[in-house]
Design a protein around this motif. Structure first.
Motif, PDB file in Angstrom:
ATOM      1  N   ALA A  61      14.184 -54.790  17.732  1.00  0.00           N
ATOM      2  CA  ALA A  61      13.303 -55.511  16.806  1.00  0.00           C
ATOM      3  C   ALA A  61      13.425 -56.997  17.124  1.00  0.00           C
ATOM      4  CB  ALA A  61      13.716 -55.228  15.376  1.00  0.00           C
ATOM      5  N   HIS A  62      12.379 -57.564  17.682  1.00  0.00           N
ATOM      6  CA  HIS A  62      12.433 -58.978  18.070  1.00  0.00           C
ATOM      7  C   HIS A  62      12.189 -59.863  16.856  1.00  0.00           C
ATOM      8  CE1 HIS A  62      12.439 -57.937  22.328  1.00  0.00           C
ATOM      9  NE2 HIS A  62      11.603 -56.982  21.985  1.00  0.00           N
ATOM     10  N   VAL A  63      12.999 -60.895  16.727  1.00  0.00           N
ATOM     11  CA  VAL A  63      12.819 -61.846  15.639  1.00  0.00           C
ATOM     12  C   VAL A  63      12.309 -63.132  16.275  1.00  0.00           C
ATOM     13  CG1 VAL A  63      13.921 -63.075  13.749  1.00  0.00           C
ATOM     14  CG2 VAL A  63      14.719 -60.787  14.392  1.00  0.00           C
ATOM     15  N   ALA A  64      11.058 -63.489  15.987  1.00  0.00           N
ATOM     16  CA  ALA A  64      10.449 -64.613  16.693  1.00  0.00           C
ATOM     17  C   ALA A  64      10.035 -65.705  15.715  1.00  0.00           C
ATOM     18  CB  ALA A  64       9.236 -64.128  17.483  1.00  0.00           C
ATOM     19  N   GLU A  65      10.247 -66.948  16.135  1.00  0.00           N
ATOM     20  CA  GLU A  65       9.803 -68.088  15.337  1.00  0.00           C
ATOM     21  C   GLU A  65       8.783 -68.856  16.179  1.00  0.00           C
ATOM     22  OE1 GLU A  65      12.910 -70.949  14.478  1.00  0.00           O
ATOM     23  OE2 GLU A  65      11.441 -72.434  13.826  1.00  0.00           O
ATOM     24  N   ILE A  66       7.639 -69.143  15.610  1.00  0.00           N
ATOM     25  CA  ILE A  66       6.574 -69.830  16.341  1.00  0.00           C
ATOM     26  C   ILE A  66       6.807 -71.335  16.311  1.00  0.00           C
ATOM     27  CG2 ILE A  66       4.095 -70.356  16.341  1.00  0.00           C
ATOM     28  CD1 ILE A  66       4.418 -67.472  16.854  1.00  0.00           C
ATOM     29  N   PHE A  67       6.596 -72.007  17.449  1.00  0.00           N
ATOM     30  CA  PHE A  67       6.462 -73.465  17.397  1.00  0.00           C
ATOM     31  C   PHE A  67       5.156 -73.815  18.096  1.00  0.00           C
ATOM     32  CE2 PHE A  67       8.810 -72.747  21.358  1.00  0.00           C
ATOM     33  CZ  PHE A  67       8.091 -73.506  22.258  1.00  0.00           C
TER      34      PHE A  67
ATOM     35  N   HIS B   3       8.775 -54.001  18.429  1.00  0.00           N
ATOM     36  CA  HIS B   3       8.584 -54.537  17.075  1.00  0.00           C
ATOM     37  C   HIS B   3       8.848 -56.033  17.117  1.00  0.00           C
ATOM     38  CE1 HIS B   3       9.038 -50.362  15.956  1.00  0.00           C
ATOM     39  NE2 HIS B   3      10.232 -50.355  16.489  1.00  0.00           N
ATOM     40  N   ILE B   4       7.888 -56.807  16.653  1.00  0.00           N
ATOM     41  CA  ILE B   4       8.124 -58.258  16.568  1.00  0.00           C
ATOM     42  C   ILE B   4       8.009 -58.673  15.113  1.00  0.00           C
ATOM     43  CG2 ILE B   4       7.394 -60.556  17.297  1.00  0.00           C
ATOM     44  CD1 ILE B   4       6.144 -59.268  19.747  1.00  0.00           C
ATOM     45  N   ARG B   5       9.047 -59.337  14.630  1.00  0.00           N
ATOM     46  CA  ARG B   5       9.019 -59.829  13.254  1.00  0.00           C
ATOM     47  C   ARG B   5       9.023 -61.343  13.314  1.00  0.00           C
ATOM     48  NH1 ARG B   5      13.076 -60.760   9.380  1.00  0.00           N
ATOM     49  NH2 ARG B   5      14.690 -60.050  10.809  1.00  0.00           N
ATOM     50  N   TYR B   6       7.960 -61.944  12.760  1.00  0.00           N
ATOM     51  CA  TYR B   6       7.877 -63.407  12.796  1.00  0.00           C
ATOM     52  C   TYR B   6       8.575 -64.003  11.582  1.00  0.00           C
ATOM     53  CZ  TYR B   6       4.716 -62.866  16.683  1.00  0.00           C
ATOM     54  OH  TYR B   6       4.199 -62.542  17.898  1.00  0.00           O
ATOM     55  N   VAL B   7       9.364 -65.048  11.839  1.00  0.00           N
ATOM     56  CA  VAL B   7      10.097 -65.698  10.744  1.00  0.00           C
ATOM     57  C   VAL B   7       9.760 -67.189  10.747  1.00  0.00           C
ATOM     58  CG1 VAL B   7      12.014 -64.058  10.690  1.00  0.00           C
ATOM     59  CG2 VAL B   7      12.111 -65.976  12.270  1.00  0.00           C
ATOM     60  N   ASP B   8      10.016 -67.849   9.613  1.00  0.00           N
ATOM     61  CA  ASP B   8       9.667 -69.267   9.486  1.00  0.00           C
ATOM     62  C   ASP B   8      10.724 -70.213  10.038  1.00  0.00           C
ATOM     63  OD1 ASP B   8       7.267 -68.744   8.384  1.00  0.00           O
ATOM     64  OD2 ASP B   8       8.002 -68.763   6.316  1.00  0.00           O
ATOM     65  N   GLY B   9      11.935 -69.743  10.178  1.00  0.00           N
ATOM     66  CA  GLY B   9      13.006 -70.603  10.691  1.00  0.00           C
ATOM     67  C   GLY B   9      14.066 -69.724  11.328  1.00  0.00           C
ATOM     68  N   ALA B  10      15.033 -70.367  11.982  1.00  0.00           N
ATOM     69  CA  ALA B  10      16.083 -69.588  12.642  1.00  0.00           C
ATOM     70  C   ALA B  10      16.905 -68.846  11.587  1.00  0.00           C
ATOM     71  CB  ALA B  10      16.980 -70.518  13.452  1.00  0.00           C
ATOM     72  N   PRO B  11      17.295 -67.595  11.869  1.00  0.00           N
ATOM     73  CA  PRO B  11      18.140 -66.853  10.922  1.00  0.00           C
ATOM     74  C   PRO B  11      19.437 -67.619  10.661  1.00  0.00           C
ATOM     75  CG  PRO B  11      17.381 -65.424  12.695  1.00  0.00           C
ATOM     76  CD  PRO B  11      16.986 -66.816  13.063  1.00  0.00           C
ATOM     77  N   ARG B  12      20.028 -67.403   9.493  1.00  0.00           N
ATOM     78  CA  ARG B  12      21.256 -68.126   9.129  1.00  0.00           C
ATOM     79  C   ARG B  12      22.475 -67.215   9.062  1.00  0.00           C
ATOM     80  NH1 ARG B  12      21.977 -72.039  10.597  1.00  0.00           N
ATOM     81  NH2 ARG B  12      23.546 -72.579   9.061  1.00  0.00           N
TER      82      ARG B  12
END
Ligand SMILES: [Fe+2]
Ligand SMILES: [Fe+2]
Length: 368
Positions: A28-34, A2-11
């Protein structure tokens, strides 16, 4: 997967459950694109120059270590199995603790003070982990974009070093600390800048001089402070690798920066200066202050006033300033700014203390 894309690093803080044995399907992978306009480069001349970069590559292979078997993980219990500290241990932890004398800390009861100590370690180790992930990503970019053959091989070996560093810090925070803090804003900004800038040499400068300098300063400071033998041991191994990485950067950039125009050099020098400012002002555990309900600005001011990060900053400038001078980036443009920061005196240090070939070539002492 499972990959969940996020807009910024979790806080948020992430707590680890020691009872859960995850399979690949559970993660569940939390990934941020650059995005990065990376100019890659083939190298069609496979002649191997017998130079310092090649020597570093050979050293990298010889001094390889295994995070799983070369660190004595069993020397201390894991966090969930650790017994409550004895009264003498509590006293040991809290006497001379640098926040003693700061009213909000003094107002804590003993349990809260111990929690604060633990959170501070968690914050610092989490930044090491996030920083190493950034280093892994940048090193892999360098393998692609470095124009010369030896530098590509070296960057590939550095990429593997950084993978081990991510592994070893990840294992440490999971098994010995129990939770992580999110990446701190200043570090994330530095990583974003280095990873997304289109100039490959700026990645080199940002990574091999600034970030590696930061890492070495932080690791040495932490190694001096901790009395955990596991952390001491793994920091010893990581520091040995990082010293090679800085040496690579200095040797490579020394020749490259000389080929830049004056304006290009000034741009790079300004970037290095800005990175030093971020390191001074924004690599502070404000999330820990926030977690404990402190007034963040007040606590930050107290930290500076009490010189609580002075050792780290001195170690940082003692590395970065001589290295910038050596590669030709202590330019007329940035000199007065460093002077104003009060760190120009460091330029008279002969060289970064970690660039010592005799030290670099010493075999690993896996008992110590
Ligand atoms: Fe590293
Ligand atoms: Fe590194």
């Amino acid at each position: 997967m499972h990959i969940r894309y996020v807009d910024g690093a979790p806080r948020r803080l992430e707590h680890f459950d020691p009872q859960v044995d995850l399979t690949a399907a559970d993660v569940a992978h939390v990934a941020e694109i650059f995005r990065t306009p990376l100019d890659g480069a083939y190298n069609w001349d496979y002649h191997v120059a017998d130079d310092r970069i090649r020597r570093l590559y050979e050293l990298g292979k010889e001094l390889n270590w295994n995070a799983a078997t070369d660190v004595g993980w069993g020397q201390t219990p894991d966090w969930h199995a650790a017994p409550a500290p004895t009264p003498s241990r509590v006293e040991e932890l809290l006497t001379d603790f640098p926040w003693n004398g700061y009213a909000p800390f003094d107002a804590f009861d003993t349990q809260q003070k111990l929690a604060f100590v633990r959170h501070e370690v968690a914050w610092a180790l989490s930044q090491f982990l996030h920083g190493e992930q950034g280093a892994l990503l940048v090193a892999s970019q360098l393998a692609s974009c470095a124009p010369s053959f030896n530098a590509k091989l070296y960057a590939a070996s550095q990429t593997f070093d950084e993978a081990r560093h991510v592994e070893v810090f990840n294992r440490y925070v999971r098994s010995k600390v129990g939770f992580t803090y999110p990446v701190t804003g200043g570090l994330k900004d530095l990583l974003d800048k280095i990873l997304t800038d289109e100039r490959w040499d700026l990645k080199f400068i940002g990574m091999q001089i600034v970030l590696e300098g930061l890492a070495l300063a932080a690791f040495h400071t932490r190694r001096n402070e901790t009395d955990d033998p596991v952390l001491k041991e793994l920091l010893y191994l990581v520091i040995r690798d990082e010293a090679r990485h800085v040496t690579f950067g200095v040797n490579y950039l020394e020749e490259f920066v000389a080929t830049l125009s004056e304006q290009e050099r000034e741009e790079r020098a300004e970037f290095a200066y800005q990175a030093c400012v971020v390191s001074r002002d924004r690599l502070i555990g404000t999330d820990v202050f926030r977690y404990f309900g402190w007034d963040v600005d007040h606590a930050r001011a107290a930290l500076v006033e009490r010189g609580l990060n002075a050792d780290f900053l001195n170690m940082l400038y003692a590395r970065i300033i001589p290295n910038l001078k050596r590669i030709g980036l202590l330019t007329d443009g940035v000199r007065p700014k460093f002077e104003e920061m009060g760190v120009l005196d460091f330029e008279h240090l002969a060289t970064d203390g970690d660039i010592d070939w005799r030290e670099l070539e010493r075999p690993l002492d896996l008992e110590g």
